[in-house]
Design a protein around this motif. Structure first.
Motif, PDB file in Angstrom:
ATOM      1  N   ASN A   2      56.512  12.333  65.832  1.00  0.00           N
ATOM      2  CA  ASN A   2      56.551  13.599  65.342  1.00  0.00           C
ATOM      3  C   ASN A   2      57.751  13.573  64.265  1.00  0.00           C
ATOM      4  N   ASP A   3      57.748  12.750  63.371  1.00  0.00           N
ATOM      5  CA  ASP A   3      58.773  12.371  62.689  1.00  0.00           C
ATOM      6  C   ASP A   3      58.885  12.889  61.151  1.00  0.00           C
ATOM      7  N   LYS A   4      59.668  12.573  60.354  1.00  0.00           N
ATOM      8  CA  LYS A   4      59.868  13.077  59.123  1.00  0.00           C
ATOM      9  C   LYS A   4      58.723  12.721  58.148  1.00  0.00           C
ATOM     10  N   ILE A   5      58.053  11.676  58.346  1.00  0.00           N
ATOM     11  CA  ILE A   5      56.754  11.456  57.651  1.00  0.00           C
ATOM     12  C   ILE A   5      55.673  12.297  58.112  1.00  0.00           C
ATOM     13  N   THR A   6      55.723  12.503  59.310  1.00  0.00           N
ATOM     14  CA  THR A   6      54.586  13.569  59.772  1.00  0.00           C
ATOM     15  C   THR A   6      54.751  14.869  59.240  1.00  0.00           C
ATOM     16  N   ARG A   7      56.000  15.270  59.210  1.00  0.00           N
ATOM     17  CA  ARG A   7      56.363  16.684  58.575  1.00  0.00           C
ATOM     18  C   ARG A   7      55.933  16.882  57.252  1.00  0.00           C
ATOM     19  N   THR A   8      56.265  15.693  56.523  1.00  0.00           N
ATOM     20  CA  THR A   8      55.845  15.786  55.050  1.00  0.00           C
ATOM     21  C   THR A   8      54.298  15.854  54.985  1.00  0.00           C
ATOM     22  N   VAL A   9      53.492  15.009  55.923  1.00  0.00           N
ATOM     23  CA  VAL A   9      52.060  14.937  55.695  1.00  0.00           C
ATOM     24  C   VAL A   9      51.693  16.398  55.974  1.00  0.00           C
ATOM     25  N   PHE A  10      52.379  17.132  57.061  1.00  0.00           N
ATOM     26  CA  PHE A  10      51.893  18.550  57.551  1.00  0.00           C
ATOM     27  C   PHE A  10      52.108  19.258  56.140  1.00  0.00           C
ATOM     28  N   ALA A  11      53.283  19.253  55.492  1.00  0.00           N
ATOM     29  CA  ALA A  11      53.679  20.095  54.503  1.00  0.00           C
ATOM     30  C   ALA A  11      52.616  19.997  53.185  1.00  0.00           C
ATOM     31  N   LEU A  12      52.057  18.894  53.150  1.00  0.00           N
ATOM     32  CA  LEU A  12      51.060  18.357  52.089  1.00  0.00           C
ATOM     33  C   LEU A  12      49.655  18.722  52.548  1.00  0.00           C
ATOM     34  N   SER A  13      49.351  18.877  53.706  1.00  0.00           N
ATOM     35  CA  SER A  13      47.959  19.057  54.131  1.00  0.00           C
ATOM     36  C   SER A  13      47.423  20.429  54.317  1.00  0.00           C
ATOM     37  N   ASP A  39      53.785  22.258  68.317  1.00  0.00           N
ATOM     38  CA  ASP A  39      55.237  23.169  68.019  1.00  0.00           C
ATOM     39  C   ASP A  39      55.706  22.868  66.589  1.00  0.00           C
ATOM     40  N   MET A  40      55.552  21.696  66.396  1.00  0.00           N
ATOM     41  CA  MET A  40      55.957  20.995  65.071  1.00  0.00           C
ATOM     42  C   MET A  40      55.411  21.916  63.853  1.00  0.00           C
ATOM     43  N   ILE A  41      53.943  22.142  64.213  1.00  0.00           N
ATOM     44  CA  ILE A  41      53.309  22.582  62.940  1.00  0.00           C
ATOM     45  C   ILE A  41      53.883  24.156  62.999  1.00  0.00           C
ATOM     46  N   HIS A  42      53.896  24.741  64.053  1.00  0.00           N
ATOM     47  CA  HIS A  42      54.231  26.186  64.058  1.00  0.00           C
ATOM     48  C   HIS A  42      55.589  26.642  63.795  1.00  0.00           C
ATOM     49  N   GLU A  43      56.718  25.439  64.160  1.00  0.00           N
ATOM     50  CA  GLU A  43      58.020  25.677  63.769  1.00  0.00           C
ATOM     51  C   GLU A  43      58.042  25.502  62.215  1.00  0.00           C
ATOM     52  N   GLY A  44      57.259  24.466  61.599  1.00  0.00           N
ATOM     53  CA  GLY A  44      57.186  24.370  60.077  1.00  0.00           C
ATOM     54  C   GLY A  44      56.653  25.581  59.334  1.00  0.00           C
ATOM     55  N   LYS A  45      55.935  26.320  59.927  1.00  0.00           N
ATOM     56  CA  LYS A  45      55.256  27.629  59.388  1.00  0.00           C
ATOM     57  C   LYS A  45      56.481  28.525  58.922  1.00  0.00           C
ATOM     58  N   SER A  46      57.545  28.635  60.031  1.00  0.00           N
ATOM     59  CA  SER A  46      58.427  29.573  59.720  1.00  0.00           C
ATOM     60  C   SER A  46      59.693  29.073  58.761  1.00  0.00           C
ATOM     61  N   SER A  47      59.806  27.618  59.202  1.00  0.00           N
ATOM     62  CA  SER A  47      60.970  27.132  58.353  1.00  0.00           C
ATOM     63  C   SER A  47      60.700  26.158  57.129  1.00  0.00           C
ATOM     64  N   ALA A  48      59.698  25.564  57.157  1.00  0.00           N
ATOM     65  CA  ALA A  48      59.668  24.446  56.174  1.00  0.00           C
ATOM     66  C   ALA A  48      58.396  24.817  55.156  1.00  0.00           C
ATOM     67  N   ILE A  96      55.260  25.049  55.994  1.00  0.00           N
ATOM     68  CA  ILE A  96      54.063  24.235  56.143  1.00  0.00           C
ATOM     69  C   ILE A  96      53.077  25.307  56.513  1.00  0.00           C
ATOM     70  N   GLU A  97      51.758  25.263  56.000  1.00  0.00           N
ATOM     71  CA  GLU A  97      50.603  25.972  56.122  1.00  0.00           C
ATOM     72  C   GLU A  97      49.616  25.321  56.412  1.00  0.00           C
ATOM     73  N   VAL A  98      49.659  24.368  57.160  1.00  0.00           N
ATOM     74  CA  VAL A  98      48.494  23.376  57.488  1.00  0.00           C
ATOM     75  C   VAL A  98      47.603  23.996  58.604  1.00  0.00           C
ATOM     76  N   LYS A  99      46.577  23.942  58.590  1.00  0.00           N
ATOM     77  CA  LYS A  99      45.603  24.657  59.709  1.00  0.00           C
ATOM     78  C   LYS A  99      45.303  23.724  60.881  1.00  0.00           C
ATOM     79  N   PRO A 100      45.895  23.684  62.005  1.00  0.00           N
ATOM     80  CA  PRO A 100      45.577  22.767  63.044  1.00  0.00           C
ATOM     81  C   PRO A 100      44.279  22.890  63.796  1.00  0.00           C
TER      82      PRO A 100
END
Ligand SMILES: Nc1ncnc2c1ncn2[C@@H]1O[C@H](COP(=O)(O)OP(=O)(O)O)[C@@H](O)[C@H]1O
Ligand SMILES: [Mg+2]
Length: 225
Positions: A98-109, A131-140, A142-146
């Motif tokens: 669950n690293d930087k590239i994965t976070r970037t992918v979630f942000a783009l997806s 959790d990474m997806i949920h945290e990204g929704k509030s801070s980064a 991220i709108e990806v639907k899991p």
């Protein structure tokens, strides 16, 4: 053109197998599909190398673009902003972290498929990715639907049903299709083929056909990039 991340912070759950064969399923039904490898372990890239050694008449998907190297976060963002419109689907195979590239992918997806094997340990490990997806929704932003996907289920066991019950705690939709443990998927991977090319009359093929139908519906729901 939906962008779909295939992710789970755990290795060996079937991410790359799902990425490759879902790409095959979608390639049969749409115009152009792009499979991108962002995993430094390069499973998709290795598969692609084996594919290049295959006789062309054994490769039936003609509308696939596949990357041959793992991508950096920067390369990926640039490439997708330039080219995403050319493809009906873009599938991104993430690495086991669950690293930087994965976070970037979630942000783009638009969507994330999280393959999970029906074992109590794996179900537990899914929490970090969610959790990474949920945290990204509030801070980064991220709108990806899991979506969760039961993967590598042993045929003839009730583990799939049990896993569905256990996974309900995450409050994330679980795809209807279940991908079973099938030797043909392993063999197809080794020779650089999708299951459609390797064993089109197999049960594994039917399972990916069913997954493809479920995912095809997402085409109408993605945001323009
Ligand atoms: N449904 C399946 N049936 C049989 N073998 C599978 C299946 N899914 C994955 N495998 C095998 O398990 C190993 C790990 O799968 P892989 O897709 O690389 O997982 P990940 O990308 O999550 O690390 C590979 O050897 C692959 O061939
Ligand atoms: Mg992998």
């Amino acid at each position: 053109m939906p962008i779909i991340a295939i992710a789970n912070g755990k290795g060996g759950v079937g991410k790359s197998t799902v990425a490759i064969n879902l790409t095959g399923a979608l390639a049969r039904k749409t115009e152009a599909v792009f499979l991108i490898d962002v995993d430094p372990q390069g499973t998709v890239s290795d598969w692609f190398k084996s594919r290049q050694e295959q006789l062309p008449n054994r490769l039936t998907h003609t509308n696939l673009q596949i990357t041959s190297l793992p991508w950096s976060a920067q390369d990926l963002t640039a490439k997708l902003s330039e080219e995403a419109q050319k493809f009906t689907f873009i599938i991104i195979d993430c690495g086991p972290a669950n690293d930087k590239i994965t976070r970037t992918v979630f942000a783009l997806s638009d969507f994330a498929i999280i393959p999970v094997t029906p074992s109590p340990y794996d179900i537990h490990s899914v929490r970090k990715t969610i959790d990474m997806i949920h945290e990204g929704k509030s801070s980064a932003g991220i709108e990806v639907k899991p979506f969760l996907l039961i993967s590598r289920k042993i045929v003839g066991t009730s583990l799939g049903c049990e896993a569905r019950e256990a996974l309900a705690v995450f409050n994330v939709p679980i795809l209807k299709t279940e991908i079973c443990q099938r030797i043909a998927l392993c063999e197809a991977g080794i020779v650089g083929q999708t299951i459609y090319e390797y064993a089109s009359d197999s049960q594994a093929n039917d399972e990916f056909e069913s997954l493809g139908k479920e995912i095809l519906k997402w085409q109408k729901q993605s945001s323009p990039h």
